[in-house]
Design a protein around this motif. Sequence first.
Motif, PDB file in Angstrom:
ATOM      1  N   GLY A 111       0.926  -1.276  -0.024  1.00  0.00           N
ATOM      2  CA  GLY A 111       0.075  -0.084  -0.069  1.00  0.00           C
ATOM      3  C   GLY A 111       0.982   1.280   0.014  1.00  0.00           C
ATOM      4  O   GLY A 111       2.291   1.203  -0.032  1.00  0.00           O
ATOM      5  N   PRO A 112       0.051   2.446  -0.101  1.00  0.00           N
ATOM      6  CA  PRO A 112       0.724   3.566   0.057  1.00  0.00           C
ATOM      7  C   PRO A 112       1.897   3.895   1.154  1.00  0.00           C
ATOM      8  O   PRO A 112       1.546   3.212   2.233  1.00  0.00           O
ATOM      9  N   PHE A 141       2.281   6.197  -3.780  1.00  0.00           N
ATOM     10  CA  PHE A 141       1.293   5.478  -4.082  1.00  0.00           C
ATOM     11  C   PHE A 141       1.526   4.381  -5.231  1.00  0.00           C
ATOM     12  O   PHE A 141       1.824   4.632  -6.175  1.00  0.00           O
ATOM     13  N   PHE A 143       1.104   1.248  -7.847  1.00  0.00           N
ATOM     14  CA  PHE A 143      -0.050   1.055  -8.773  1.00  0.00           C
ATOM     15  C   PHE A 143       0.240  -0.231  -9.556  1.00  0.00           C
ATOM     16  O   PHE A 143       1.556  -0.346  -9.660  1.00  0.00           O
ATOM     17  N   SER A 169      -5.381  10.750   0.281  1.00  0.00           N
ATOM     18  CA  SER A 169      -5.032   9.234  -0.138  1.00  0.00           C
ATOM     19  C   SER A 169      -6.249   8.678  -0.661  1.00  0.00           C
ATOM     20  O   SER A 169      -6.356   7.848  -1.673  1.00  0.00           O
ATOM     21  N   ILE A 170      -7.486   9.217  -0.172  1.00  0.00           N
ATOM     22  CA  ILE A 170      -8.712   8.500  -0.462  1.00  0.00           C
ATOM     23  C   ILE A 170      -9.057   8.834  -2.102  1.00  0.00           C
ATOM     24  O   ILE A 170      -9.404   8.051  -2.787  1.00  0.00           O
ATOM     25  N   ARG A 173      -6.350   7.339  -4.713  1.00  0.00           N
ATOM     26  CA  ARG A 173      -6.798   5.893  -4.897  1.00  0.00           C
ATOM     27  C   ARG A 173      -7.585   5.874  -6.026  1.00  0.00           C
ATOM     28  O   ARG A 173      -7.346   4.990  -7.359  1.00  0.00           O
ATOM     29  N   GLN A 174      -8.723   6.657  -6.098  1.00  0.00           N
ATOM     30  CA  GLN A 174      -9.766   6.566  -7.057  1.00  0.00           C
ATOM     31  C   GLN A 174      -9.031   6.949  -8.479  1.00  0.00           C
ATOM     32  O   GLN A 174      -9.211   6.566  -9.445  1.00  0.00           O
ATOM     33  N   ILE A 176      -5.978   6.786  -9.249  1.00  0.00           N
ATOM     34  CA  ILE A 176      -4.912   5.847  -9.695  1.00  0.00           C
ATOM     35  C   ILE A 176      -5.926   4.676 -10.408  1.00  0.00           C
ATOM     36  O   ILE A 176      -5.524   4.196 -11.562  1.00  0.00           O
ATOM     37  N   ASN A 177      -6.926   4.403  -9.782  1.00  0.00           N
ATOM     38  CA  ASN A 177      -7.794   3.478 -10.458  1.00  0.00           C
ATOM     39  C   ASN A 177      -8.296   3.617 -12.059  1.00  0.00           C
ATOM     40  O   ASN A 177      -8.170   2.957 -12.796  1.00  0.00           O
ATOM     41  N   SER A 180      -5.188   3.659 -14.163  1.00  0.00           N
ATOM     42  CA  SER A 180      -4.788   2.366 -14.397  1.00  0.00           C
ATOM     43  C   SER A 180      -5.479   1.701 -15.598  1.00  0.00           C
ATOM     44  O   SER A 180      -5.184   0.849 -16.491  1.00  0.00           O
TER      45      SER A 180
END
Length: 188
Positions: A111-112, A141, A143, A169-170, A173-174, A176-177, A180
């Motif tokens: 994780g981060p 972060f 990935f 962080s929240i 992550r969105q 990064i998704n 990706s």
Amino acid sequence: MAIQQDSILNELKLRIKLLEHQNEQRAEQMEDKLLLWLVADTVSQADNVDELLFHLLERICMVREIPYAACCQISGTKISLLNQFTPHIENFESGLSFELSATLLERLKSGPCFLDGNKMMEEGFSLSSTFFFSPEPIAIFPFHSLSIPFGAYVFFYDEKTEQDISGFSIIIRQIINLASEKLDKLTV
């Protein structure tokens, strides 16, 4: 009478603080929504990996006032810079190189990681001498995508822009998704 006035004044001060806090929270939520909208637009319009990564880092830095961001590919202990952005220097070519310790790489697999700028060296994170400022906290972060089996987004804060990176962080992550998924589509 004076006691009652003091009580009313204290109550008013508490209410003002509560309203200020609520306004700050609303502003952060609006900022996060704006960032997600900009990123979704960037992701949908990107035609290649370089364009996607550059504009993604640009949007994040500009909205969140982050002085430097990078996207890297990690292969074993080798770290390759894929793209970077800083709002402070036009056409920034830092020749940035950094290294991560084996223990930090292991932690990233789960994780981060958030590093205090003062403890960067202890964590095995070192910057080239040509880098333009000394970061305070650093957020990393990890990935995964089809084209980048193990990568990381790295965000350097300075003391002027130091924010609550746990709240960041929240949203990241969105982002990064989304990125990706687009990276996978661009490489197929």
